[in-house]
Design a protein around this motif. Structure first.
Motif, PDB file in Angstrom:
ATOM      1  N   LEU A   9       0.854  -1.198   0.000  1.00  0.00           N
ATOM      2  CA  LEU A   9       0.000   0.000   0.000  1.00  0.00           C
ATOM      3  C   LEU A   9       0.885   1.241   0.000  1.00  0.00           C
ATOM      4  CD1 LEU A   9      -2.678   1.585   0.376  1.00  0.00           C
ATOM      5  CD2 LEU A   9      -2.365   1.342   2.839  1.00  0.00           C
ATOM      6  N   GLY A  10       0.621   2.145  -0.915  1.00  0.00           N
ATOM      7  CA  GLY A  10       1.322   3.427  -0.942  1.00  0.00           C
ATOM      8  C   GLY A  10       0.379   4.523  -0.485  1.00  0.00           C
ATOM      9  N   ILE A  11       0.774   5.242   0.561  1.00  0.00           N
ATOM     10  CA  ILE A  11      -0.071   6.330   1.076  1.00  0.00           C
ATOM     11  C   ILE A  11       0.549   7.661   0.643  1.00  0.00           C
ATOM     12  CG2 ILE A  11      -1.006   7.427   3.155  1.00  0.00           C
ATOM     13  CD1 ILE A  11      -0.691   4.655   4.558  1.00  0.00           C
ATOM     14  N   VAL A  12      -0.217   8.461  -0.039  1.00  0.00           N
ATOM     15  CA  VAL A  12       0.267   9.782  -0.462  1.00  0.00           C
ATOM     16  C   VAL A  12      -0.359  10.818   0.456  1.00  0.00           C
ATOM     17  CG1 VAL A  12       0.391  11.441  -2.363  1.00  0.00           C
ATOM     18  CG2 VAL A  12       0.494   8.981  -2.844  1.00  0.00           C
ATOM     19  N   GLY A  13       0.477  11.446   1.307  1.00  0.00           N
ATOM     20  CA  GLY A  13      -0.010  12.402   2.296  1.00  0.00           C
ATOM     21  C   GLY A  13      -0.077  11.733   3.661  1.00  0.00           C
ATOM     22  N   MET A  14       1.030  11.842   4.432  1.00  0.00           N
ATOM     23  CA  MET A  14       1.039  11.177   5.739  1.00  0.00           C
ATOM     24  C   MET A  14       0.582  12.146   6.825  1.00  0.00           C
ATOM     25  SD  MET A  14       1.295   8.494   7.413  1.00  0.00           S
ATOM     26  CE  MET A  14       1.769   7.327   6.140  1.00  0.00           C
ATOM     27  N   GLY A  15      -0.698  12.434   6.826  1.00  0.00           N
ATOM     28  CA  GLY A  15      -1.293  13.264   7.880  1.00  0.00           C
ATOM     29  C   GLY A  15      -2.051  12.369   8.838  1.00  0.00           C
ATOM     30  N   ARG A  16      -3.118  12.893   9.429  1.00  0.00           N
ATOM     31  CA  ARG A  16      -3.897  12.124  10.410  1.00  0.00           C
ATOM     32  C   ARG A  16      -4.513  10.876   9.781  1.00  0.00           C
ATOM     33  NH1 ARG A  16      -4.962  17.848  12.014  1.00  0.00           N
ATOM     34  NH2 ARG A  16      -5.869  17.915   9.947  1.00  0.00           N
ATOM     35  N   ILE A  17      -5.162  11.045   8.619  1.00  0.00           N
ATOM     36  CA  ILE A  17      -5.811   9.893   7.984  1.00  0.00           C
ATOM     37  C   ILE A  17      -4.748   8.920   7.465  1.00  0.00           C
ATOM     38  CG2 ILE A  17      -7.341   9.167   6.086  1.00  0.00           C
ATOM     39  CD1 ILE A  17      -8.790  11.923   6.475  1.00  0.00           C
ATOM     40  N   GLY A  18      -3.677   9.453   6.914  1.00  0.00           N
ATOM     41  CA  GLY A  18      -2.572   8.612   6.443  1.00  0.00           C
ATOM     42  C   GLY A  18      -2.086   7.686   7.547  1.00  0.00           C
ATOM     43  N   ARG A  19      -1.868   8.265   8.722  1.00  0.00           N
ATOM     44  CA  ARG A  19      -1.393   7.463   9.863  1.00  0.00           C
ATOM     45  C   ARG A  19      -2.410   6.374  10.227  1.00  0.00           C
ATOM     46  NH1 ARG A  19       2.690  10.099  13.230  1.00  0.00           N
ATOM     47  NH2 ARG A  19       3.116  12.087  12.241  1.00  0.00           N
ATOM     48  N   ALA A  20      -3.682   6.740  10.238  1.00  0.00           N
ATOM     49  CA  ALA A  20      -4.725   5.780  10.623  1.00  0.00           C
ATOM     50  C   ALA A  20      -4.821   4.633   9.622  1.00  0.00           C
ATOM     51  CB  ALA A  20      -6.071   6.496  10.746  1.00  0.00           C
ATOM     52  N   LEU A  21      -4.356   4.859   8.412  1.00  0.00           N
ATOM     53  CA  LEU A  21      -4.402   3.795   7.402  1.00  0.00           C
ATOM     54  C   LEU A  21      -3.351   2.723   7.665  1.00  0.00           C
ATOM     55  CD1 LEU A  21      -4.866   6.006   4.225  1.00  0.00           C
ATOM     56  CD2 LEU A  21      -6.493   4.289   5.060  1.00  0.00           C
ATOM     57  N   ILE A  22      -2.260   3.122   8.330  1.00  0.00           N
ATOM     58  CA  ILE A  22      -1.145   2.183   8.522  1.00  0.00           C
ATOM     59  C   ILE A  22      -1.582   0.949   9.312  1.00  0.00           C
ATOM     60  CG2 ILE A  22       1.164   1.868   9.513  1.00  0.00           C
ATOM     61  CD1 ILE A  22       1.670   4.854   8.988  1.00  0.00           C
ATOM     62  N   SER A  23      -2.251   1.164  10.465  1.00  0.00           N
ATOM     63  CA  SER A  23      -2.624   0.020  11.297  1.00  0.00           C
ATOM     64  C   SER A  23      -3.619  -0.886  10.577  1.00  0.00           C
ATOM     65  CB  SER A  23      -3.208   0.483  12.632  1.00  0.00           C
ATOM     66  OG  SER A  23      -4.279   1.367  12.401  1.00  0.00           O
ATOM     67  N   ARG A  24      -4.504  -0.260   9.795  1.00  0.00           N
ATOM     68  CA  ARG A  24      -5.469  -1.070   9.039  1.00  0.00           C
ATOM     69  C   ARG A  24      -4.727  -1.937   8.026  1.00  0.00           C
ATOM     70  NH1 ARG A  24      -7.582   3.190  11.226  1.00  0.00           N
ATOM     71  NH2 ARG A  24      -9.785   3.302  11.761  1.00  0.00           N
ATOM     72  N   ALA A  25      -3.769  -1.333   7.336  1.00  0.00           N
ATOM     73  CA  ALA A  25      -3.011  -2.063   6.313  1.00  0.00           C
ATOM     74  C   ALA A  25      -2.176  -3.183   6.937  1.00  0.00           C
ATOM     75  CB  ALA A  25      -2.119  -1.100   5.542  1.00  0.00           C
ATOM     76  N   LYS A  26      -1.614  -2.902   8.119  1.00  0.00           N
ATOM     77  CA  LYS A  26      -0.798  -3.931   8.792  1.00  0.00           C
ATOM     78  C   LYS A  26      -1.664  -5.138   9.127  1.00  0.00           C
ATOM     79  CE  LYS A  26       3.127  -1.510   9.222  1.00  0.00           C
ATOM     80  NZ  LYS A  26       4.432  -1.841   8.717  1.00  0.00           N
ATOM     81  N   GLY A  27      -2.912  -4.871   9.484  1.00  0.00           N
ATOM     82  CA  GLY A  27      -3.855  -5.964   9.766  1.00  0.00           C
ATOM     83  C   GLY A  27      -4.079  -6.857   8.553  1.00  0.00           C
ATOM     84  N   PHE A  28      -3.846  -6.310   7.394  1.00  0.00           N
ATOM     85  CA  PHE A  28      -3.972  -7.084   6.151  1.00  0.00           C
ATOM     86  C   PHE A  28      -2.607  -7.551   5.655  1.00  0.00           C
ATOM     87  CE2 PHE A  28      -8.220  -5.455   6.190  1.00  0.00           C
ATOM     88  CZ  PHE A  28      -8.958  -6.375   5.457  1.00  0.00           C
TER      89      PHE A  28
END
Ligand code: NAP
Length: 314
Positions: free
Chosen positions: A150-169
């Motif tokens: 997963l590539g996240i463009v824009g590591m702000g608040r939502i970007g950070r919240a995406l990391i844990s979800r992606a790690k779960g996958f």
């Protein structure tokens, strides 16, 4: 009595709260936004303006307000407000970050899964009466999500919240942002991110540097097997270039919650494409989140008028 203007369809409960708190409330109750003239006329002698992304608060509106102390927006994005000009005029801006981060990250992941596993397309197929053949091993094949990049463009608040979800996958998470962050994801250039990512989620705010950031050049750099997910603002993506890329197979698919024009016009070519999932700006649309956003926006308004620290100030 201190006058406040609410320029979008808001919750009755919070309108009553404002009245019970002693404010004179001028409320635009229709779901169709008011004209600029309505806002200008009503904001003239108001001390507070509670608005949303359906209202454009530009110089003209700000200039018409003679006593305005605070503009409180029911959103985390504030690209609909001329913030620089308002601040120059001594007007404070309140917004609602944090409280909608998880809901929006959840939706981004939902879109990712829907695009990769053709969930919306499968639902459509059944409803249209087209599920009329027995099971075969090559029917409606999508892409694996678990273990992908997963590539996240824009590591702000939502970007950070995406990391844990992606790690779960079980995903490898890479990101690109203007600034490097202390996060559990690999920082890389945008070019490298686009080269390695199977899914690209756009989580930037709309500003001069991100307008049409996703253009033909951007899409050409993505893998042909990759998916683009946008939950930020519609104008970050050049929709014409995206439609072309989806038609020509430059990328495998896309999932969009936001559009250059909202509501999305019925004649948008996106509607005719099967390899794109569309949702009507639902990022923060959970009951719990909207309640927290309302509370935050109302308290920003009141505190701004009273000259106290706001819950969240831009
Ligand atoms: P945020 O914390 O401000 O994050 C935005 C990030 O974008 C910042 O960290 C910034 O990076 C990065 N950025 C800005 N310009 C960039 C550029 N040119 N290149 C790379 N990165 C750039 O905001 P957020 O709370 O995560 O929300 C992001 C946006 O999502 C909001 O502004 C809003 O428009 C949208 N949103 C949509 C929904 C919805 O309903 N779909 C819901 C909530 C939010 P640096 O920190 O590195 O400078």
């Amino acid at each position: 009595m201190v006058k406040v203007v609410v320029s979008f369809k808001f919750f009755d409960k919070w309108i009553s709260f404002l009245k019970e708190s002693g404010f004179e409330v001028v409320y635009w109750g229709s779901e169709y936004p008011p004209s600029k003239d309505w806002i200008k006329d009503n904001v003239r002698d108001a001390e507070g303006l509670l608005c949303s992304l359906v209202n454009r608060i530009d110089r003209e509106v700000i200039d018409s307000a003679e006593r305005l102390k605070v503009i409180s927006t029911f959103s985390v994005g504030y690209d609909h407000i001329d913030v620089g000009y308002a601040k120059q005029k001594g007007i404070r801006i309140g917004y609602t970050p944090e409280v909608l981060t998880d809901a929006t990250a959840d939706l981004a992941f939902g879109l990712l899964l829907a695009a990769a596993r053709r969930i919306a397309e499968g639902d459509r197929l059944i409803r249209e009466g087209k599920w009329n053949k027995p099971w075969t091993p090559d029917f409606m094949l999508g892409s694996m999500v678990y273990g992908k990049t997963l590539g996240i463009v824009g590591m702000g608040r939502i970007g950070r919240a995406l990391i844990s979800r992606a790690k779960g996958f079980g995903m490898r998470v890479v990101y690109y942002s203007r600034h490097r962050k202390e996060v559990e994801a690999e920082y890389m250039s945008l070019e490298d991110l686009l080269r390695v990512s199977d899914f690209v989620i756009i989580a930037v705010d709309l500003n001069e540097s991100t307008f049409h950031m996703v253009n033909e050049e951007f899409l050409r750099k993505m893998k042909r097997s990759a998916y683009l997910i946008n939950i930020s603002r519609g104008k970050v993506v050049d929709e014409e270039a995206l439609v072309k890329a989806l038609r020509e197979g430059l990328i495998a698919g896309a999932a969009l919650d936001v559009f250059e024009e909202e509501p999305l016009p019925q004649d948008s070519p996106l509607i005719g494409l099967q390899n794109v999932v569309l949702t009507p700006h639902l990022g923060s649309a959970t009951t719990e989140t909207r309640e927290k956003m309302a509370e935050t926006a109302v308290f920003n308004l009141i505190k701004g008028i009273r000259g106290e620290p706001m819950v969240y100030e831009v």
